[in-house]
Design a protein around this motif. Structure first.
Motif, PDB file in Angstrom:
ATOM      1  N   ASN A 242      12.259  20.087 -27.700  1.00  0.00           N
ATOM      2  CA  ASN A 242      11.828  18.726 -27.390  1.00  0.00           C
ATOM      3  C   ASN A 242      10.302  18.612 -27.277  1.00  0.00           C
ATOM      4  O   ASN A 242       9.794  17.552 -26.886  1.00  0.00           O
ATOM      5  CB  ASN A 242      12.473  18.246 -26.089  1.00  0.00           C
ATOM      6  CG  ASN A 242      13.943  17.935 -26.251  1.00  0.00           C
ATOM      7  OD1 ASN A 242      14.327  16.843 -26.669  1.00  0.00           O
ATOM      8  ND2 ASN A 242      14.800  18.909 -25.948  1.00  0.00           N
ATOM      9  N   GLY A 243       9.608  19.697 -27.599  1.00  0.00           N
ATOM     10  CA  GLY A 243       8.151  19.658 -27.576  1.00  0.00           C
ATOM     11  C   GLY A 243       7.563  19.534 -26.190  1.00  0.00           C
ATOM     12  O   GLY A 243       6.500  18.925 -26.013  1.00  0.00           O
ATOM     13  N   ALA A 244       8.231  20.110 -25.188  1.00  0.00           N
ATOM     14  CA  ALA A 244       7.763  20.011 -23.803  1.00  0.00           C
ATOM     15  C   ALA A 244       7.205  21.343 -23.324  1.00  0.00           C
ATOM     16  O   ALA A 244       7.560  22.411 -23.838  1.00  0.00           O
ATOM     17  CB  ALA A 244       8.904  19.567 -22.884  1.00  0.00           C
ATOM     18  N   SER A 245       6.337  21.276 -22.329  1.00  0.00           N
ATOM     19  CA  SER A 245       5.852  22.475 -21.655  1.00  0.00           C
ATOM     20  C   SER A 245       6.836  22.850 -20.548  1.00  0.00           C
ATOM     21  O   SER A 245       7.561  21.992 -20.035  1.00  0.00           O
ATOM     22  CB  SER A 245       4.461  22.238 -21.066  1.00  0.00           C
ATOM     23  OG  SER A 245       3.522  21.896 -22.077  1.00  0.00           O
ATOM     24  N   LEU A 246       6.851  24.129 -20.177  1.00  0.00           N
ATOM     25  CA  LEU A 246       7.771  24.630 -19.154  1.00  0.00           C
ATOM     26  C   LEU A 246       6.996  25.468 -18.153  1.00  0.00           C
ATOM     27  O   LEU A 246       6.209  26.339 -18.541  1.00  0.00           O
ATOM     28  CB  LEU A 246       8.884  25.460 -19.795  1.00  0.00           C
ATOM     29  CG  LEU A 246       9.903  26.107 -18.839  1.00  0.00           C
ATOM     30  CD1 LEU A 246      10.671  25.040 -18.061  1.00  0.00           C
ATOM     31  CD2 LEU A 246      10.862  27.000 -19.615  1.00  0.00           C
ATOM     32  N   LEU A 247       7.239  25.192 -16.865  1.00  0.00           N
ATOM     33  CA  LEU A 247       6.493  25.883 -15.822  1.00  0.00           C
ATOM     34  C   LEU A 247       7.379  26.056 -14.598  1.00  0.00           C
ATOM     35  O   LEU A 247       8.043  25.122 -14.168  1.00  0.00           O
ATOM     36  CB  LEU A 247       5.235  25.075 -15.454  1.00  0.00           C
ATOM     37  CG  LEU A 247       4.344  25.628 -14.345  1.00  0.00           C
ATOM     38  CD1 LEU A 247       3.678  26.917 -14.798  1.00  0.00           C
ATOM     39  CD2 LEU A 247       3.286  24.602 -13.954  1.00  0.00           C
ATOM     40  N   PHE A 248       7.393  27.290 -14.042  1.00  0.00           N
ATOM     41  CA  PHE A 248       8.106  27.572 -12.794  1.00  0.00           C
ATOM     42  C   PHE A 248       7.085  27.592 -11.657  1.00  0.00           C
ATOM     43  O   PHE A 248       5.987  28.140 -11.807  1.00  0.00           O
ATOM     44  CB  PHE A 248       8.827  28.918 -12.854  1.00  0.00           C
ATOM     45  CG  PHE A 248      10.040  28.917 -13.741  1.00  0.00           C
ATOM     46  CD1 PHE A 248      10.436  27.774 -14.427  1.00  0.00           C
ATOM     47  CD2 PHE A 248      10.797  30.068 -13.900  1.00  0.00           C
ATOM     48  CE1 PHE A 248      11.551  27.776 -15.243  1.00  0.00           C
ATOM     49  CE2 PHE A 248      11.921  30.090 -14.710  1.00  0.00           C
ATOM     50  CZ  PHE A 248      12.298  28.945 -15.385  1.00  0.00           C
ATOM     51  N   VAL A 249       7.488  27.030 -10.515  1.00  0.00           N
ATOM     52  CA  VAL A 249       6.545  26.915  -9.404  1.00  0.00           C
ATOM     53  C   VAL A 249       7.279  27.091  -8.090  1.00  0.00           C
ATOM     54  O   VAL A 249       8.498  26.866  -7.994  1.00  0.00           O
ATOM     55  CB  VAL A 249       5.828  25.535  -9.440  1.00  0.00           C
ATOM     56  CG1 VAL A 249       6.806  24.414  -9.147  1.00  0.00           C
ATOM     57  CG2 VAL A 249       4.663  25.489  -8.471  1.00  0.00           C
ATOM     58  N   SER A 250       6.524  27.512  -7.082  1.00  0.00           N
ATOM     59  CA  SER A 250       7.033  27.625  -5.715  1.00  0.00           C
ATOM     60  C   SER A 250       5.923  27.215  -4.767  1.00  0.00           C
ATOM     61  O   SER A 250       4.768  27.637  -4.927  1.00  0.00           O
ATOM     62  CB  SER A 250       7.481  29.062  -5.411  1.00  0.00           C
ATOM     63  OG  SER A 250       7.751  29.227  -4.036  1.00  0.00           O
ATOM     64  N   ASN A 251       6.262  26.380  -3.800  1.00  0.00           N
ATOM     65  CA  ASN A 251       5.258  25.948  -2.821  1.00  0.00           C
ATOM     66  C   ASN A 251       4.782  27.089  -1.932  1.00  0.00           C
ATOM     67  O   ASN A 251       3.779  26.949  -1.231  1.00  0.00           O
ATOM     68  CB  ASN A 251       5.824  24.828  -1.952  1.00  0.00           C
ATOM     69  CG  ASN A 251       5.888  23.508  -2.693  1.00  0.00           C
ATOM     70  OD1 ASN A 251       5.120  23.264  -3.611  1.00  0.00           O
ATOM     71  ND2 ASN A 251       6.819  22.655  -2.294  1.00  0.00           N
ATOM     72  N   LYS A 252       5.502  28.213  -1.955  1.00  0.00           N
ATOM     73  CA  LYS A 252       5.129  29.360  -1.136  1.00  0.00           C
ATOM     74  C   LYS A 252       4.219  30.340  -1.882  1.00  0.00           C
ATOM     75  O   LYS A 252       3.852  31.369  -1.322  1.00  0.00           O
ATOM     76  CB  LYS A 252       6.388  30.083  -0.658  1.00  0.00           C
ATOM     77  CG  LYS A 252       7.279  29.211   0.223  1.00  0.00           C
ATOM     78  CD  LYS A 252       8.509  29.963   0.689  1.00  0.00           C
ATOM     79  CE  LYS A 252       9.388  29.074   1.576  1.00  0.00           C
ATOM     80  NZ  LYS A 252      10.603  29.782   2.046  1.00  0.00           N
ATOM     81  N   ASP A 253       3.897  30.024  -3.130  1.00  0.00           N
ATOM     82  CA  ASP A 253       3.028  30.888  -3.933  1.00  0.00           C
ATOM     83  C   ASP A 253       1.835  30.060  -4.395  1.00  0.00           C
ATOM     84  O   ASP A 253       1.968  29.182  -5.250  1.00  0.00           O
ATOM     85  CB  ASP A 253       3.806  31.439  -5.140  1.00  0.00           C
ATOM     86  CG  ASP A 253       3.042  32.531  -5.875  1.00  0.00           C
ATOM     87  OD1 ASP A 253       1.806  32.428  -5.955  1.00  0.00           O
ATOM     88  OD2 ASP A 253       3.686  33.469  -6.377  1.00  0.00           O
ATOM     89  N   GLU A 254       0.676  30.318  -3.852  1.00  0.00           N
ATOM     90  CA  GLU A 254      -0.508  29.522  -4.160  1.00  0.00           C
ATOM     91  C   GLU A 254      -0.948  29.673  -5.612  1.00  0.00           C
ATOM     92  O   GLU A 254      -1.516  28.750  -6.191  1.00  0.00           O
ATOM     93  CB  GLU A 254      -1.662  29.897  -3.218  1.00  0.00           C
ATOM     94  CG  GLU A 254      -1.445  29.461  -1.776  1.00  0.00           C
ATOM     95  CD  GLU A 254      -1.268  27.952  -1.648  1.00  0.00           C
ATOM     96  OE1 GLU A 254      -1.902  27.202  -2.424  1.00  0.00           O
ATOM     97  OE2 GLU A 254      -0.488  27.524  -0.789  1.00  0.00           O
ATOM     98  N   ASN A 255      -0.711  30.841  -6.197  1.00  0.00           N
ATOM     99  CA  ASN A 255      -1.079  31.011  -7.608  1.00  0.00           C
ATOM    100  C   ASN A 255      -0.249  30.084  -8.501  1.00  0.00           C
ATOM    101  O   ASN A 255      -0.772  29.476  -9.446  1.00  0.00           O
ATOM    102  CB  ASN A 255      -0.873  32.467  -8.029  1.00  0.00           C
ATOM    103  CG  ASN A 255      -1.872  33.409  -7.379  1.00  0.00           C
ATOM    104  OD1 ASN A 255      -3.004  33.026  -7.079  1.00  0.00           O
ATOM    105  ND2 ASN A 255      -1.460  34.648  -7.143  1.00  0.00           N
TER     106      ASN A 255
END
Length: 412
Positions: A242-255
């Motif tokens: 679908n031409g989208a970017s993908l990103l995993f995130v956690s509020n407990k990891d500042e990086n």
């Protein structure tokens, strides 16, 4: 000698015109029609857009999983140190950035949709013909609830595509060049500097940027390795096609929070894009649109026997959404979904007049039910009495008839 009426008269600008009536004011030699004025206005707007001191105005539409962390993402992006509150319906906020020596103020309008897919029709509100070219969609999925991923992504991807297509078609019917320009720019961003992408014919590229953000990675990383691998590959497949970017995130990891802010800042304020890429299922996934490829994603587990077969356009082994969905739901069965209205607390939306009318109607309905029940019982009792009397009457009639018949038979 005074000039005659028919003699030419020189204007201040140097043009000569014939004066049919000396008492009438002179008319200019050139007139601009409406189309010329529109063209000049568009050229001025184009030049103003190229001016670095022109304020930037963009739109972010944030949708996704219920209680998936959408509000937290927005607050961290806006650098607001406050606890998120439950979102109701379609909520609006904005972010502002000051840049340059002239203190130009850029603004991004942020729309957050609550309720998962239940209120998905509301995304039509912030998407209009005037801002379609400055809009980015953010779809949030809760990584700790993998069984809900497809129930969130597939409807929203379809809804976004349908709305964007409708808006661009409406613009195209009026002769606007914006739809063609948006599609060309999207393909340029997707393919980068290369002449083309190997999966170009397999990608349903959206003219409007999309970002899929997986939240609560700190809970997801403790999941079983094979399940994590399937989740990562499935999300990569849906994002890539679908031409989208993908990103995993956690509020407990500042990086990870910093990467998420950089991603949103790129779409909201045209900041520098992310250049890192991570597709290892043992690490947080980070893939910008156009970086991935079907050959790197691989096959669904059910096609593992063909894992050595190259994936390419025209190849019968090209995986489909249905194949990925079937394998995904085999690992993560979908449970019975409850009615979303059951979770709504209507006490927060008190309306005295409406509540009074509702109480009155409930009382009227209760009285009507009691009245109907009483009438039904009375009717049944009356029918029983009538039925008993009728039976006795018929019995007596039967006896009288039998004796008369017997008498007739006897005299005969």
């Amino acid at each position: 000698m005074a000039p005659s009426v028919d003699s030419p008269r020189r204007l201040s600008g140097g043009a000569e015109v014939a004066d049919d009536n000396a008492s009438q004011p002179a008319k200019p030699s050139m007139r601009k029609d409406v189309w010329t004025l529109v063209k000049e206005a568009k050229e001025r707007e184009k030049k103003a857009g190229e001016n670095p001191d022109t304020a930037l105005e963009t739109n972010l539409v944030v949708v996704g999983s219920k209680q998936g962390g959408k509000s937290s993402i927005i607050l961290r992006f806006l650098d607001r140190d406050e606890a998120p509150t439950p979102t109701v319906g379609l909520e609006y906020t904005f972010g502002r950035r000051t840049r340059g020596v002239n203190a130009v103020k850029d603004v991004t309008h942020i729309w957050e949709l609550a309720g998962g897919t239940y209120l998905s029709d509301l995304i039509d509100v912030p998407i209009t013909e005037t801002n379609i070219h400055t809009t980015t969609f953010i779809i949030v999925v809760d990584l700790s609830q993998p069984q809900s991923h497809l129930q969130i992504l597939l409807p929203f991807l379809g809804k976004v595509t349908a709305r964007v297509t409708a808006v661009l078609d409406s613009l195209g019917q009026r002769g606007s060049k914006r739809p063609k320009a948006l599609r060309a720019y999207a393909w340029k961003k997707f393919t980068g500097e290369a002449a083309g992408h190997p999966d170009k014919d397999a990608v349903n590229l959206s003219p409007v940027p999309m970002v899929i953000i997986g939240t609560k990675y700190d809970l997801f990383r403790d999941m079983e390795s094979e399940k994590r691998k399937l989740v990562c590959k499935t999300l990569r497949f849906l994002a890539h096609t679908n031409g989208a970017s993908l990103l995993f995130v956690s509020n407990k990891d500042e990086n990870l929070v910093a990467k998420c802010r950089q991603m949103l800042n790129h779409h909201a304020f045209k900041g520098s894009p992310l250049k890192t890429m991570s597709v290892d299922h043992n690490k947080p996934v980070c893939v910008v649109a156009g970086q991935d490829a079907l050959s790197q994603i691989g096959h669904p587990p059910s096609l593992h026997r063909d894992a050595n077969t190259p994936i390419g356009i025209g190849n019968a082994s090209l995986p489909t959404v249905e194949a990925w969905k079937a394998d995904y739901e085999r690992y993560f069965p979908v449970g019975n979904e409850q009615d979303p209205t059951q979770d709504l607390d209507f006490s927060k939306f008190a309306e005295p007049s409406i509540d009074a009318m509702r109480a009155q109607k409930d009382e009227e309905l209760s009285r009507l039910r009691r009245s109907n029940e009483r009438r039904s019982k009375e009717k049944d009792a009356l029918a029983g009495i009538v039925g008993a009397g009728g039976a006795e009457k018929e019995r007596r009639k039967g006896k009288a008839y039998s004796r008369a018949r017997a008498g007739q038979m006897g005299t005969a």
